[in-house]
Design a protein around this motif. Structure first.
Motif, short mmCIF file in Angstrom:
data_model
loop_
_atom_site.label_atom_id
_atom_site.label_comp_id
_atom_site.label_asym_id
_atom_site.label_seq_id
_atom_site.Cartn_x
_atom_site.Cartn_y
_atom_site.Cartn_z
N ILE A 172 0.85 -1.20 0.00
CA ILE A 172 0.00 0.00 0.00
C ILE A 172 0.88 1.24 0.00
O ILE A 172 0.66 2.18 -0.77
CB ILE A 172 -0.95 -0.01 1.22
N GLN A 173 1.88 1.26 0.85
CA GLN A 173 2.76 2.43 0.94
C GLN A 173 3.58 2.60 -0.34
O GLN A 173 3.74 3.73 -0.84
CB GLN A 173 3.67 2.31 2.16
N LYS A 174 4.07 1.51 -0.88
CA LYS A 174 4.90 1.57 -2.07
C LYS A 174 4.14 2.08 -3.29
O LYS A 174 4.68 2.81 -4.12
CB LYS A 174 5.46 0.17 -2.35
N HIS A 175 2.87 1.68 -3.40
CA HIS A 175 2.08 1.99 -4.59
C HIS A 175 0.88 2.90 -4.28
O HIS A 175 -0.11 2.88 -5.01
CB HIS A 175 1.60 0.70 -5.25
N ALA A 176 0.99 3.70 -3.24
CA ALA A 176 -0.13 4.56 -2.80
C ALA A 176 -0.62 5.46 -3.93
O ALA A 176 -1.83 5.68 -4.07
CB ALA A 176 0.30 5.41 -1.60
N HIS A 177 0.29 5.96 -4.74
CA HIS A 177 -0.07 6.90 -5.81
C HIS A 177 -0.92 6.28 -6.90
O HIS A 177 -1.54 6.99 -7.68
CB HIS A 177 1.20 7.49 -6.42
N ARG A 178 -0.97 4.96 -6.97
CA ARG A 178 -1.75 4.32 -8.03
C ARG A 178 -2.98 3.57 -7.51
O ARG A 178 -3.66 2.92 -8.28
CB ARG A 178 -0.87 3.43 -8.89
N LEU A 179 -3.28 3.68 -6.22
CA LEU A 179 -4.43 2.96 -5.67
C LEU A 179 -5.75 3.57 -6.16
O LEU A 179 -6.06 4.71 -5.85
CB LEU A 179 -4.41 3.00 -4.14
N ALA A 180 -6.52 2.79 -6.90
CA ALA A 180 -7.83 3.22 -7.37
C ALA A 180 -8.94 2.63 -6.50
O ALA A 180 -9.99 3.24 -6.32
CB ALA A 180 -8.04 2.79 -8.82
N ALA A 181 -8.70 1.42 -5.99
CA ALA A 181 -9.70 0.71 -5.20
C ALA A 181 -8.98 -0.36 -4.38
O ALA A 181 -7.86 -0.77 -4.72
CB ALA A 181 -10.73 0.05 -6.10
N VAL A 182 -9.64 -0.79 -3.31
CA VAL A 182 -9.06 -1.80 -2.43
C VAL A 182 -10.11 -2.86 -2.13
O VAL A 182 -11.26 -2.53 -1.81
CB VAL A 182 -8.57 -1.17 -1.11
N HIS A 183 -9.72 -4.12 -2.26
CA HIS A 183 -10.60 -5.22 -1.90
C HIS A 183 -10.41 -5.53 -0.41
O HIS A 183 -9.30 -5.84 0.03
CB HIS A 183 -10.29 -6.47 -2.73
N ILE A 184 -11.49 -5.42 0.33
CA ILE A 184 -11.51 -5.73 1.75
C ILE A 184 -11.90 -7.21 1.85
O ILE A 184 -13.06 -7.57 1.66
CB ILE A 184 -12.51 -4.83 2.51
N LYS A 185 -10.92 -8.02 2.08
CA LYS A 185 -11.09 -9.47 2.07
C LYS A 185 -10.26 -10.05 3.20
O LYS A 185 -9.29 -9.43 3.62
CB LYS A 185 -10.63 -10.00 0.71
N ASP A 186 -10.61 -11.22 3.68
CA ASP A 186 -9.91 -11.79 4.82
C ASP A 186 -9.61 -13.26 4.59
O ASP A 186 -10.24 -13.93 3.77
CB ASP A 186 -10.76 -11.62 6.09
N ILE A 187 -8.63 -13.74 5.32
CA ILE A 187 -8.16 -15.12 5.24
C ILE A 187 -8.46 -15.81 6.57
O ILE A 187 -8.15 -15.28 7.64
CB ILE A 187 -6.64 -15.15 4.96
N ALA A 188 -9.06 -16.99 6.48
CA ALA A 188 -9.39 -17.75 7.69
C ALA A 188 -8.12 -18.27 8.34
O ALA A 188 -7.11 -18.50 7.67
CB ALA A 188 -10.31 -18.92 7.33
N PRO A 189 -8.16 -18.48 9.67
CA PRO A 189 -7.03 -19.14 10.32
C PRO A 189 -6.79 -20.51 9.68
O PRO A 189 -7.72 -21.14 9.16
CB PRO A 189 -7.50 -19.30 11.77
#
Length: 157
Positions: free
Chosen positions: A80-97
């Motif tokens: 996110i920090q490296k490519h902040a300038h190109r972020l158009a959208a973010v997928h809010i997704k999660d991984i199960a234990p």
């Protein structure tokens, strides 16, 4: 197939996307890449395939899928920090234990898995990105997923 290609494959794809992106943005639209885990394969010098794409298509935006970054052994906050300038959208997704939600391919509802949202949220806020997409690749109960995703994101404000 094409997803297993090495550095030159990803660089060639980046050049192709740059040309396509020029046409799309010339029409007044945005053009962004959505990642999965395979973009976190590495070249001989350790450059990620995602970075190869972006080096060849420097104006291309990014629709970041945070959970696929983790599945590719990447760090979402760093990306996110490296490519902040190109972020158009973010997928809010999660991984199960590990070992859980096997019928859902190991995915979890947002806020109900192992993603480090306490670290990710401030990194996202610093970018100013405003389009968030709640996602689950294989929910066993769509209504549960939608309710939990809404409740998780609402708890962030």
């Amino acid at each position: 197939g094409e997803r297993e290609g090495g550095e030159e494959h990803w660089r060639a794809l980046g050049r192709e996307l740059k040309a396509i992106g020029a046409v799309v943005t010339g029409e007044g639209l945005k053009f962004a890449w959505h990642n999965h885990h395979w973009e976190y394969g590495k070249t001989a010098d350790g450059t990620s395939f995602l970075d190869c794409l972006f080096q060849e298509a420097p104006d291309m935006l990014w629709e970041a899928d945070l959970a696929w970054i983790v599945r590719g052994n990447g760090d979402p906050v760093t990306e996110i920090q490296k490519h902040a300038h190109r972020l158009a959208a973010v997928h809010i997704k999660d991984i199960a234990p590990a070992g859980e939600c096997l019928d859902e391919d190991g995915w979890a509802d947002p806020g109900h898995g192992v993603m480090n949202w306490d670290a990710i949220r401030p990194a996202l806020a610093a970018t100013g990105v405003g389009l968030f997409i709640a996602e689950h690749d294989k929910p066993s109960d769509v209504a549960r997923f939608a309710r939990r995703a809404r409740d998780t994101v609402a708890s962030w404000s």
